[in-house]
Scaffold this motif. Structure first.
Motif, PDB file in Angstrom:
ATOM      1  N   ARG A  42       0.841  -1.195   0.000  1.00 33.23           N
ATOM      2  CA  ARG A  42       0.000   0.000   0.000  1.00 33.23           C
ATOM      3  C   ARG A  42       0.877   1.245   0.000  1.00 33.23           C
ATOM      4  O   ARG A  42       1.937   1.263   0.630  1.00 33.23           O
ATOM      5  CB  ARG A  42      -0.911  -0.037   1.226  1.00 33.23           C
ATOM      6  CG  ARG A  42      -1.969   1.025   1.294  1.00 33.23           C
ATOM      7  CD  ARG A  42      -3.111   0.590   2.212  1.00 33.23           C
ATOM      8  NE  ARG A  42      -4.040  -0.309   1.539  1.00 33.23           N
ATOM      9  CZ  ARG A  42      -4.941  -1.075   2.153  1.00 33.23           C
ATOM     10  NH1 ARG A  42      -5.027  -1.053   3.456  1.00 33.23           N
ATOM     11  NH2 ARG A  42      -5.755  -1.840   1.453  1.00 33.23           N
ATOM     12  N   TYR A  43       0.437   2.292  -0.712  1.00 32.77           N
ATOM     13  CA  TYR A  43       1.088   3.606  -0.703  1.00 32.77           C
ATOM     14  C   TYR A  43       0.689   4.332   0.575  1.00 32.77           C
ATOM     15  O   TYR A  43      -0.482   4.285   0.979  1.00 32.77           O
ATOM     16  CB  TYR A  43       0.631   4.396  -1.932  1.00 32.77           C
ATOM     17  CG  TYR A  43       1.155   5.800  -2.053  1.00 32.77           C
ATOM     18  CD1 TYR A  43       2.447   6.048  -2.508  1.00 32.77           C
ATOM     19  CD2 TYR A  43       0.350   6.893  -1.764  1.00 32.77           C
ATOM     20  CE1 TYR A  43       2.928   7.344  -2.654  1.00 32.77           C
ATOM     21  CE2 TYR A  43       0.812   8.193  -1.912  1.00 32.77           C
ATOM     22  CZ  TYR A  43       2.100   8.409  -2.359  1.00 32.77           C
ATOM     23  OH  TYR A  43       2.566   9.693  -2.505  1.00 32.77           O
TER      24      TYR A  43
ATOM     25  N   ASP B 109       6.592  10.267   1.359  1.00 35.48           N
ATOM     26  CA  ASP B 109       5.692   9.200   0.921  1.00 35.48           C
ATOM     27  C   ASP B 109       6.487   7.907   0.853  1.00 35.48           C
ATOM     28  O   ASP B 109       7.716   7.920   0.707  1.00 35.48           O
ATOM     29  CB  ASP B 109       4.960   9.536  -0.380  1.00 35.48           C
ATOM     30  CG  ASP B 109       5.878   9.791  -1.570  1.00 35.48           C
ATOM     31  OD1 ASP B 109       7.092   9.985  -1.380  1.00 35.48           O
ATOM     32  OD2 ASP B 109       5.362   9.822  -2.699  1.00 35.48           O
TER      33      ASP B 109
ATOM     34  N   MET C 140       6.178   3.221   0.515  1.00 35.86           N
ATOM     35  CA  MET C 140       5.435   2.005   0.204  1.00 35.86           C
ATOM     36  C   MET C 140       5.550   1.062   1.399  1.00 35.86           C
ATOM     37  O   MET C 140       6.624   0.922   2.003  1.00 35.86           O
ATOM     38  CB  MET C 140       6.005   1.326  -1.040  1.00 35.86           C
ATOM     39  CG  MET C 140       6.000   2.204  -2.293  1.00 35.86           C
ATOM     40  SD  MET C 140       4.356   2.697  -2.836  1.00 35.86           S
ATOM     41  CE  MET C 140       3.755   1.138  -3.488  1.00 35.86           C
TER      42      MET C 140
ATOM     43  N   SER D  22       5.280  -3.574  -8.636  1.00 29.10           N
ATOM     44  CA  SER D  22       4.959  -2.166  -8.434  1.00 29.10           C
ATOM     45  C   SER D  22       6.034  -1.341  -9.127  1.00 29.10           C
ATOM     46  O   SER D  22       6.922  -1.892  -9.779  1.00 29.10           O
ATOM     47  CB  SER D  22       4.924  -1.840  -6.932  1.00 29.10           C
ATOM     48  OG  SER D  22       6.196  -2.105  -6.341  1.00 29.10           O
TER      49      SER D  22
ATOM     50  N   TYR E 219       7.274   3.027 -10.470  1.00 32.90           N
ATOM     51  CA  TYR E 219       7.137   4.486 -10.436  1.00 32.90           C
ATOM     52  C   TYR E 219       7.080   5.046 -11.856  1.00 32.90           C
ATOM     53  O   TYR E 219       7.445   6.177 -12.084  1.00 32.90           O
ATOM     54  CB  TYR E 219       8.350   5.049  -9.686  1.00 32.90           C
ATOM     55  CG  TYR E 219       8.313   6.491  -9.264  1.00 32.90           C
ATOM     56  CD1 TYR E 219       7.204   7.064  -8.650  1.00 32.90           C
ATOM     57  CD2 TYR E 219       9.430   7.301  -9.457  1.00 32.90           C
ATOM     58  CE1 TYR E 219       7.209   8.388  -8.252  1.00 32.90           C
ATOM     59  CE2 TYR E 219       9.449   8.631  -9.057  1.00 32.90           C
ATOM     60  CZ  TYR E 219       8.327   9.158  -8.453  1.00 32.90           C
ATOM     61  OH  TYR E 219       8.348  10.478  -8.052  1.00 32.90           O
TER      62      TYR E 219
ATOM     63  N   ALA F 207      -5.424   7.674  -1.201  1.00 31.72           N
ATOM     64  CA  ALA F 207      -4.476   6.941  -0.348  1.00 31.72           C
ATOM     65  C   ALA F 207      -4.965   6.836   1.092  1.00 31.72           C
ATOM     66  O   ALA F 207      -4.333   6.166   1.908  1.00 31.72           O
ATOM     67  CB  ALA F 207      -3.108   7.613  -0.383  1.00 31.72           C
TER      68      ALA F 207
END
Length: 376
Positions: A92-93, A106, A108, A192, A194, A260
């Motif tokens: 989850r972010y 921020d 992960m 995942s 970016y 989020a």
């Protein structure tokens, strides 16, 4: 993306010698000497990731585990995100917030069998680890992982390339992780990234990182990619760069990151609040904000960079650009900006001011280039 200006000695990732061997142009970033591009250049690297697979060295980022029976409950006191409800091997972010609701970093978060695995930004990792130890170190064990490197393999052919090293990676879907042996090396892999593309991030022992990188680069789909293309890829994907699009003065609601924050953590939810800045963020949810992060796109060719003012047709200042570039895939100038909320609706015509010249732009939906995550 902007380079460091610090005079402190630069650190090196375990792949530094390989980058130099491959002809990379090295620049300071996040306190490290990092590859910004290789011989083919940023544009070719960007397009390669959109069509095949690119290998990124992201070992400058911080890796940390939280262990102990209360680790998830403790982490929820620092982030406005549902960690307790995160299932095993799901990712989850998340966002560390301050007492004003601003974003400290921020990150992960992945729940593994015996711990929570966190990946944080390079420039923030020292403060993040100190923050974790000071605020929840009495409730769980905070373990930095400086002996782990981190590689990212991104692009529509990433799964084909990585599956040759272990077919088990094909079973992963977006935002899940697993322990996987790659080229004989014990790794932790998440699906995942970016870039907005399908892909993987691979935590690997630092002393085995070059072995794994060479095994990946030996795959016909894979080329090395630098930070320059990483920045244009994430911008087209509408993803925030910490220190530019989000920082301690922007709240998650202003940053359009409300997705989020799960309902269980919002006002009225079963585990609402209890994290720094909760009252401010709940107020923003209830009453809205004065400004909002948006996407901007232009039909002109003039690139619009960070710091450009955004004005209305009559010249009234309504915001500022926080990231901007020509988008190689969309082939138009694209930008992220904070605009006064009355001007933030999709389709609104605005102007960015570049060297005293107005560049016509339109508030655009995000992402600029469609996400192509593998959701199963």
């Amino acid at each position: 993306m902007s380079a460091d200006t610090s005079a402190a000695p630069l650190l090196k990732t375990p792949l530094h010698a390989l980058h130099v061997e491959l002809g990379a142009k090295m620049v300071p970033f996040g306190g490290y000497d990092m590859p910004v591009q290789y011989a083919t250049g940023i544009l070719a690297e960007h397009r390669h990731v959109r069509t095949a697979a690119g290998l990124f060295d992201v070992s400058h980022m911080g890796q940390v585990t939280l262990s102990g029976a209360e680790a998830d409950v403790a982490l929820e006191t620092l982030v406005p995100v549902d960690i307790v409800g995160l299932a095993a091997f799901k990712q989850r972010y998340a966002l560390f917030t301050n007492d004003q609701g601003g974003i400290l970093d921020d990150l992960m978060v992945t729940r593994r069998e015996n711990d929570l695995f966190l990946v944080v930004n390079a420039a923030c990792k020292a403060q993040d680890i100190a923050h974790l130890q000071a605020r929840i170190g009495q409730r769980c064990t905070v373990t930095p992982l400086p002996d782990q490197a981190l590689l990212a393999l991104q692009g529509p052919q990433a799964v084909t390339a990585l599956a040759r090293l272990n077919p088990a990676v094909q079973q992963l879907v977006f935002m899940t992780g697993a322990h996987v042996v790659l080229d004989g090396i014990d790794c932790f892999v998440t699906r995942s990234g970016y870039t907005g593309e399908d892909g993987f991030e691979i935590s690997v022992p630092a002393d085995k990182a070059e072995q794994l990188a060479r095994a990946l680069l030996a795959q016909p789909e894979v080329k090395p990619i630098g930070l320059g293309a990483r920045d244009t890829l994430r911008l087209e994907a509408g993803l925030c760069l910490y220190g530019h699009d989000i920082d301690t003065t922007t709240t998650p609601v202003e940053a359009s990151l409300t997705w989020a924050i799960q309902k269980v953590r919002r006002a009225g939810g079963d585990r609402a609040g209890g994290y720094p800045g909760a009252a401010v963020i709940d107020t923003h949810f209830a009453q809205g904000t004065q400004r909002k992060r948006v996407g901007l796109i232009s039909t002109e060719r003039m690139p619009v960079r960070e710091g450009a003012r955004v004005v209305t047709e009559d010249g009234t200042d309504i915001g500022v650009v926080t990231s901007g570039s020509i988008g190689p895939t969309v082939n138009q100038p694209v930008a992220l900006a904070y605009l006064a909320t009355p001007h933030a609706a999709v389709g609104t015509a605005v102007y960015a001011v570049v060297r005293d010249k107005r560049v016509a732009m339109t508030v655009s939906p995000l992402p600029f280039a469609p996400h192509r995550y593998h959701r199963g």
